[in-house]
Design a protein around this motif. Structure first.
Motif, PDB file in Angstrom:
ATOM      1  N   ALA A  86     -79.830  72.319  21.910  1.00  0.00           N
ATOM      2  CA  ALA A  86     -79.005  71.721  20.539  1.00  0.00           C
ATOM      3  C   ALA A  86     -77.362  71.702  21.614  1.00  0.00           C
ATOM      4  O   ALA A  86     -77.416  72.781  22.024  1.00  0.00           O
ATOM      5  CB  ALA A  86     -79.496  73.378  19.557  1.00  0.00           C
ATOM      6  N   TYR A  87     -77.282  71.273  20.507  1.00  0.00           N
ATOM      7  CA  TYR A  87     -75.587  71.038  21.089  1.00  0.00           C
ATOM      8  C   TYR A  87     -75.261  71.974  18.960  1.00  0.00           C
ATOM      9  O   TYR A  87     -75.004  71.513  18.347  1.00  0.00           O
ATOM     10  CB  TYR A  87     -74.596  70.057  21.062  1.00  0.00           C
ATOM     11  CG  TYR A  87     -74.767  69.619  22.098  1.00  0.00           C
ATOM     12  CD1 TYR A  87     -74.097  69.440  23.395  1.00  0.00           C
ATOM     13  CD2 TYR A  87     -76.502  69.236  23.183  1.00  0.00           C
ATOM     14  CE1 TYR A  87     -74.247  69.400  24.644  1.00  0.00           C
ATOM     15  CE2 TYR A  87     -76.908  69.187  24.062  1.00  0.00           C
ATOM     16  CZ  TYR A  87     -76.297  69.002  25.345  1.00  0.00           C
ATOM     17  OH  TYR A  87     -75.875  68.449  26.262  1.00  0.00           O
ATOM     18  N   VAL A  88     -73.715  72.193  19.826  1.00  0.00           N
ATOM     19  CA  VAL A  88     -73.413  72.439  17.877  1.00  0.00           C
ATOM     20  C   VAL A  88     -71.545  72.413  18.238  1.00  0.00           C
ATOM     21  O   VAL A  88     -71.100  71.814  19.653  1.00  0.00           O
ATOM     22  CB  VAL A  88     -72.927  74.307  18.257  1.00  0.00           C
ATOM     23  CG1 VAL A  88     -74.134  74.542  17.680  1.00  0.00           C
ATOM     24  CG2 VAL A  88     -72.510  75.022  19.081  1.00  0.00           C
ATOM     25  N   GLY A 132     -73.118  77.990  20.788  1.00  0.00           N
ATOM     26  CA  GLY A 132     -72.654  78.464  20.116  1.00  0.00           C
ATOM     27  C   GLY A 132     -72.196  79.583  20.918  1.00  0.00           C
ATOM     28  O   GLY A 132     -71.610  80.563  19.935  1.00  0.00           O
ATOM     29  N   GLN A 133     -72.074  80.079  22.299  1.00  0.00           N
ATOM     30  CA  GLN A 133     -71.845  81.428  22.930  1.00  0.00           C
ATOM     31  C   GLN A 133     -70.441  81.137  22.682  1.00  0.00           C
ATOM     32  O   GLN A 133     -70.066  80.310  23.359  1.00  0.00           O
ATOM     33  CB  GLN A 133     -72.460  81.429  24.150  1.00  0.00           C
ATOM     34  CG  GLN A 133     -72.029  82.997  24.673  1.00  0.00           C
ATOM     35  CD  GLN A 133     -72.946  83.116  26.226  1.00  0.00           C
ATOM     36  OE1 GLN A 133     -73.856  82.464  26.469  1.00  0.00           O
ATOM     37  NE2 GLN A 133     -72.379  83.453  27.306  1.00  0.00           N
ATOM     38  N   GLN A 134     -69.745  82.484  22.899  1.00  0.00           N
ATOM     39  CA  GLN A 134     -68.316  82.884  23.036  1.00  0.00           C
ATOM     40  C   GLN A 134     -68.285  82.825  24.391  1.00  0.00           C
ATOM     41  O   GLN A 134     -68.386  83.595  25.127  1.00  0.00           O
ATOM     42  CB  GLN A 134     -67.717  83.578  22.316  1.00  0.00           C
ATOM     43  CG  GLN A 134     -65.505  84.013  21.967  1.00  0.00           C
ATOM     44  CD  GLN A 134     -65.611  85.018  21.059  1.00  0.00           C
ATOM     45  OE1 GLN A 134     -65.784  85.203  20.274  1.00  0.00           O
ATOM     46  NE2 GLN A 134     -64.613  85.614  22.167  1.00  0.00           N
ATOM     47  N   GLN A 177     -64.581  70.115  28.754  1.00  0.00           N
ATOM     48  CA  GLN A 177     -63.906  71.018  28.791  1.00  0.00           C
ATOM     49  C   GLN A 177     -64.086  71.501  28.027  1.00  0.00           C
ATOM     50  O   GLN A 177     -63.462  70.887  26.921  1.00  0.00           O
ATOM     51  CB  GLN A 177     -62.967  70.761  30.691  1.00  0.00           C
ATOM     52  CG  GLN A 177     -61.600  70.800  30.847  1.00  0.00           C
ATOM     53  CD  GLN A 177     -61.123  70.287  31.414  1.00  0.00           C
ATOM     54  OE1 GLN A 177     -61.235  69.089  30.609  1.00  0.00           O
ATOM     55  NE2 GLN A 177     -59.645  70.936  31.768  1.00  0.00           N
ATOM     56  N   TYR A 178     -62.449  72.845  28.114  1.00  0.00           N
ATOM     57  CA  TYR A 178     -62.239  73.726  26.932  1.00  0.00           C
ATOM     58  C   TYR A 178     -60.455  74.816  27.940  1.00  0.00           C
ATOM     59  O   TYR A 178     -60.723  74.577  28.399  1.00  0.00           O
ATOM     60  CB  TYR A 178     -62.551  74.883  27.017  1.00  0.00           C
ATOM     61  CG  TYR A 178     -64.101  74.709  26.542  1.00  0.00           C
ATOM     62  CD1 TYR A 178     -65.323  74.269  25.146  1.00  0.00           C
ATOM     63  CD2 TYR A 178     -65.201  74.297  27.582  1.00  0.00           C
ATOM     64  CE1 TYR A 178     -65.821  74.244  24.822  1.00  0.00           C
ATOM     65  CE2 TYR A 178     -66.549  73.901  27.099  1.00  0.00           C
ATOM     66  CZ  TYR A 178     -66.846  73.805  25.832  1.00  0.00           C
ATOM     67  OH  TYR A 178     -68.396  73.571  25.831  1.00  0.00           O
ATOM     68  N   GLY A 179     -59.618  73.477  27.115  1.00  0.00           N
ATOM     69  CA  GLY A 179     -58.363  74.177  27.577  1.00  0.00           C
ATOM     70  C   GLY A 179     -57.776  74.261  26.512  1.00  0.00           C
ATOM     71  O   GLY A 179     -57.456  74.595  25.467  1.00  0.00           O
ATOM     72  N   ALA A 210     -69.163  77.248  23.761  1.00  0.00           N
ATOM     73  CA  ALA A 210     -70.045  76.623  24.301  1.00  0.00           C
ATOM     74  C   ALA A 210     -70.669  75.219  23.908  1.00  0.00           C
ATOM     75  O   ALA A 210     -71.316  75.874  22.671  1.00  0.00           O
ATOM     76  CB  ALA A 210     -70.850  76.846  25.425  1.00  0.00           C
ATOM     77  N   VAL A 211     -70.612  74.349  23.835  1.00  0.00           N
ATOM     78  CA  VAL A 211     -71.312  73.451  23.096  1.00  0.00           C
ATOM     79  C   VAL A 211     -72.471  73.194  23.439  1.00  0.00           C
ATOM     80  O   VAL A 211     -73.822  72.160  22.288  1.00  0.00           O
ATOM     81  CB  VAL A 211     -70.306  71.947  23.412  1.00  0.00           C
ATOM     82  CG1 VAL A 211     -69.103  71.483  22.567  1.00  0.00           C
ATOM     83  CG2 VAL A 211     -70.764  71.223  24.370  1.00  0.00           C
ATOM     84  N   GLY A 212     -72.981  73.804  24.209  1.00  0.00           N
ATOM     85  CA  GLY A 212     -74.220  73.243  25.060  1.00  0.00           C
ATOM     86  C   GLY A 212     -75.023  74.353  25.926  1.00  0.00           C
ATOM     87  O   GLY A 212     -74.053  75.565  25.979  1.00  0.00           O
TER      88      GLY A 212
END
Length: 262
Positions: free
Chosen positions: A129-131, A218-220, A200-202, A170-172
């Protein structure tokens, strides 16, 4: 010294003596099983009174004994039949109990297998899944927006509105390939996704994962912030075909293709 009773033509044995003797004889013959062969002469030798009061009484004694033997045999047979029936019932009860136990075990095993399959399927779906990276947020700056703030002249990702310290997810599922300072991106994380793409997360205020770590949807992974080239706190999110700058693709289309409503 033995005494004998004299007999003669003038005196015959008394009625009582003859009857007693005949009874004893018949009883003895009955015991040995030869009553049928010797009864007729005895009857012929005696008179009618002897036949009625002696022999008839002896035959009655034999019949009574046979009836007792038959009754005892019948009782023994009944007891044997009851014991056999009880043994058969007990065996049937044991067979039924064993059959019920096997059925219960088979049912429990099937139920466990079904639950395990359902759990595996649910986990597979969860991992695939993706979030959204920031829960309850929205896109504040779109993909390819033009501005002199970016060296390329256009936005290579999308910005999610987020106050400093907001949880970033994380989106996936994937593996972290970069976690640290990223120049204009400030503190950033790059994840290789299970489908071979990268996210990427900036501009993070803190990083909560390390290179090589696997993550799930969904994990932080960190907290939003305003590090790097920014005018205020937010999350910069990119979708890429490689971990390198310049391989970006439309993040909104990317998320929507994985079932995320953006």
């Amino acid at each position: 010294m033995a005494f004998t009773r004299a007999t003669g033509k003038h005196r015959r044995p008394s009625r009582l003596t003859r009857t007693t003797a005949q009874v004893a004889g018949v009883a003895a013959l009955t015991t040995t099983g030869v009553i049928g062969g010797l009864a007729a002469p005895a009857l012929a030798a005696g008179d009618a009174a002897v036949e009625q009061t002696g022999l008839t009484k002896a035959l009655s004694i034999g019949d009574s004994l046979a009836e007792q033997i038959d009754a005892q045999a019948a009782a023994q047979q009944q007891a044997a039949d009851e014991a056999a029936a009880k043994k058969k019932a007990e065996a049937e009860a044991r067979r039924k109990a064993e059959e019920d136990r096997r059925k219960a075990e088979a049912k429990a095993k099937a139920e466990r297998a079904a639950k395990e399959r359902a759990a595996r399927e649910a986990e597979r779906k969860r991992l695939n899944a993706y979030v959204v990276p920031v829960t309850g947020s929205y896109v504040s700056t779109g993909y390819k927006a033009s501005s002199g703030l970016w060296s390329s002249g256009s936005h290579t990702g999308i910005d999610f509105h987020a106050a400093s310290g907001t949880s970033v997810h994380a989106v996936g599922s994937g593996t972290v390939v970069e976690a640290g300072w990223g120049g204009a991106y400030g503190n950033n994380i790059v994840i290789k996704m299970h489908d071979g793409t990268y996210t990427q997360y900036g501009h993070l205020s803190s990083i909560g994962v390390s290179v090589g770590q696997t993550v799930t949807p969904g994990q932080q992974i960190g907290l939003s912030g305003a590090t790097g080239n920014v005018t205020g706190p937010h999350l910069h999110f990119e979708a890429r075909t490689s971990p390198d700058y310049g391989s970006d693709i439309d993040p909104v289309a990317y998320l929507r293709s994985h079932g995320v409503n953006v």
